[in-house]
Write an enzyme that holds these catalytic residues in place. Structure first.
Site, short mmCIF file in Angstrom:
data_model
loop_
_atom_site.label_atom_id
_atom_site.label_comp_id
_atom_site.label_asym_id
_atom_site.label_seq_id
_atom_site.Cartn_x
_atom_site.Cartn_y
_atom_site.Cartn_z
N ARG A 80 0.88 -1.18 0.06
CA ARG A 80 -0.03 -0.10 0.02
C ARG A 80 0.95 1.04 -0.11
O ARG A 80 0.40 2.45 0.19
CB ARG A 80 -0.89 -0.01 1.41
CG ARG A 80 -1.96 -1.02 1.21
CD ARG A 80 -2.64 -1.40 -0.17
NE ARG A 80 -3.88 -2.44 0.02
CZ ARG A 80 -3.85 -3.33 -0.25
NH1 ARG A 80 -2.61 -4.03 -0.63
NH2 ARG A 80 -5.05 -4.04 0.00
N SER A 81 2.21 1.02 -0.14
CA SER A 81 2.83 2.40 -0.13
C SER A 81 2.98 3.13 -1.16
O SER A 81 2.88 4.57 -1.05
CB SER A 81 4.48 1.85 0.10
OG SER A 81 4.78 1.21 1.03
N THR A 112 11.60 -3.90 1.15
CA THR A 112 10.58 -4.47 1.94
C THR A 112 10.99 -6.30 1.84
O THR A 112 12.07 -6.60 0.95
CB THR A 112 9.41 -4.49 1.88
OG1 THR A 112 8.44 -5.12 2.73
CG2 THR A 112 8.71 -4.71 0.15
N LYS A 148 15.46 -6.68 3.15
CA LYS A 148 15.77 -6.10 4.06
C LYS A 148 17.31 -6.16 4.46
O LYS A 148 17.88 -5.15 5.11
CB LYS A 148 14.58 -5.94 5.21
CG LYS A 148 13.27 -5.01 4.88
CD LYS A 148 12.69 -5.05 6.17
CE LYS A 148 11.34 -3.92 5.61
NZ LYS A 148 10.61 -3.56 6.75
N ASP A 200 11.40 1.89 10.31
CA ASP A 200 10.29 1.09 11.01
C ASP A 200 10.07 1.12 12.49
O ASP A 200 9.02 1.22 13.21
CB ASP A 200 10.72 -0.61 10.73
CG ASP A 200 10.42 -1.03 9.30
OD1 ASP A 200 9.73 -0.19 8.61
OD2 ASP A 200 10.99 -1.88 8.88
N GLY A 250 7.50 -13.00 18.13
CA GLY A 250 8.11 -12.99 16.74
C GLY A 250 9.54 -12.43 17.21
O GLY A 250 9.74 -11.32 17.76
N ALA A 251 10.47 -12.87 16.20
CA ALA A 251 12.09 -12.36 16.41
C ALA A 251 12.61 -12.03 15.07
O ALA A 251 13.94 -12.25 14.67
CB ALA A 251 12.76 -13.28 17.21
N GLY A 252 11.91 -11.86 13.99
CA GLY A 252 12.20 -11.22 12.75
C GLY A 252 12.78 -9.92 12.73
O GLY A 252 13.08 -9.19 13.60
N ILE A 255 1.61 -5.72 14.01
CA ILE A 255 2.19 -4.80 12.65
C ILE A 255 1.83 -5.37 11.63
O ILE A 255 2.09 -4.72 10.23
CB ILE A 255 3.89 -5.04 13.07
CG1 ILE A 255 4.48 -6.37 12.51
CG2 ILE A 255 4.58 -4.51 14.26
CD1 ILE A 255 5.84 -6.34 12.26
N TYR A 295 -1.01 -5.40 8.81
CA TYR A 295 -2.02 -4.27 8.41
C TYR A 295 -3.13 -5.02 7.51
O TYR A 295 -3.97 -4.26 6.92
CB TYR A 295 -1.75 -3.02 8.02
CG TYR A 295 -0.82 -2.88 6.98
CD1 TYR A 295 0.49 -3.17 6.97
CD2 TYR A 295 -1.33 -2.73 5.56
CE1 TYR A 295 1.26 -3.16 5.77
CE2 TYR A 295 -0.69 -2.68 4.37
CZ TYR A 295 1.06 -2.98 4.39
OH TYR A 295 1.44 -3.03 3.33
#
Ligand code: ATR
Length: 280
Positions: free
Chosen positions: A21-22, A67, A71, A108, A134-136, A223, A225
């Site tokens: 959606r950017s 993205t 990243k 971010d 989570g740990a990404g 996080i 959406y």
């Protein structure tokens, strides 16, 4: 600075990228500021990132967001990675400098914290323990932001314990890594709980987390959406918890990117949010 005599160019490099959606909100900002320019989705296959990034300067791009899955790879390609992105371990934004060199940063963390402050003005990082699932890369940005805002205890739960332990080792201080089986207990007494996994995203299973021990005043944040309300957030809302989806983080991370690319800091308004929500 913005150049009235130049067509301004920026975009997002990802694979896949068409769901992003950017372009919708960056192009809204071009219109809002009366600038001629565009923000394009750039479908860059894994392995093609270096060539794509090096092409930005000759094509006169101001920069790009990067993205999934680029990243971390982008860190190895750009000429300079700032201290924040190095700490987080991932780049979310590349800036093309006048000499053609590429600078990488991560917005971010700013996006997440700014979104919480905007949507829940009374929220405080030091109000009580925070739980991050989570740990990404997303988790790293959230943990860094929470720690920077003064969180005294961050319980970091991940399916693969070693990844959580690695973040705890790197960031130190407030972060305590916990095994996946402890997730239902970890939220006991928490003031904030954040899902940074892909669970709950369209096409994925819901996050497997029981909320019965979560205090009713605790903020439940995701996080993700797409959808705007994940099953985790729906359950939290139904039991009376304040909630926040990932859209505010996405929109707010765009502001420092614009400052770096065009010398303008655009606003995240209710109108912008409603416009993007309509596309989800
Ligand atoms: P990103 O950089 O976008 O955060 P990532 O590095 O792939 O993406 O991290 C995804 C996160 O979702 C990880 O914490 C991952 O857990 P693992 O480290 O064990 O892989 C988590 N995740 C993905 N699928 C999951 C599942 N089915 N159950 C629980 N956690 C899951």
């Amino acid at each position: 600075m913005a150049h009235p005599d130049r067509f301004l160019l920026a975009g997002v490099m990802g694979w896949p990228v068409m769901h992003s959606r950017s372009p919708a909100f960056h192009n809204y900002w071009f219109r809002k500021h009366g600038l001629s320019g565009t923000y394009v989705p750039l479908a860059i296959r894994p392995g093609q990132l270096a060539g794509a990034l090096r092409g930005l300067h000759p094509l006169a791009f101001a920069g790009v967001n990067v993205t999934i899955p680029h990243k971390q790879e982008a860190m190895k390609i750009v000429d300079e990675v700032d201290a924040l992105a190095r700490s987080i371990g991932a780049i979310s934004c590349v800036v093309v400098r006048p000499d053609g060199s590429l600078a990488g940063t991560n917005n971010d963390c700013y996006g997440f914290i700014q979104a919480v402050k905007q949507e829940h003005p009374g929220w405080r990082a030091d109000a009580g323990p925070a739980v991050v699932i989570g740990a990404g890369g997303g988790s790293r940005a959230v943990c860094y932001g929470l720690a920077q805002e003064g969180a005294k205890e961050i319980r970091l739960v991940n399916r693969t314990l070693e990844r959580a332990q690695e973040i705890a080792r790197e960031f130190g201080g407030a972060i305590r890594a916990l095994p996946w089986r402890d997730r239902h207990d970890a939220i006991e007494g928490a003031a904030t709980v954040v899902n940074t996994t892909s669970q709950g995203m369209v096409g994925n299973d819901a996050l497997d987390l029981r909320l019965d021990r979560l205090p009713k005043r605790a903020l439940a944040a995701d996080i993700v959406y797409i959808p705007l309300e994940t099953p985790f957030l729906a359950e939290a809302r139904k039991r009376g918890n304040p909630t926040m989806n990932g859209l505010g983080m996405l929109l707010n991370q765009g502001r420092p990117a614009w400052r770096a690319w065009f010398g303008i800091e655009p606003e995240v308004t209710a109108e912008l949010r409603a416009m993007v929500e309509k596309t989800i």
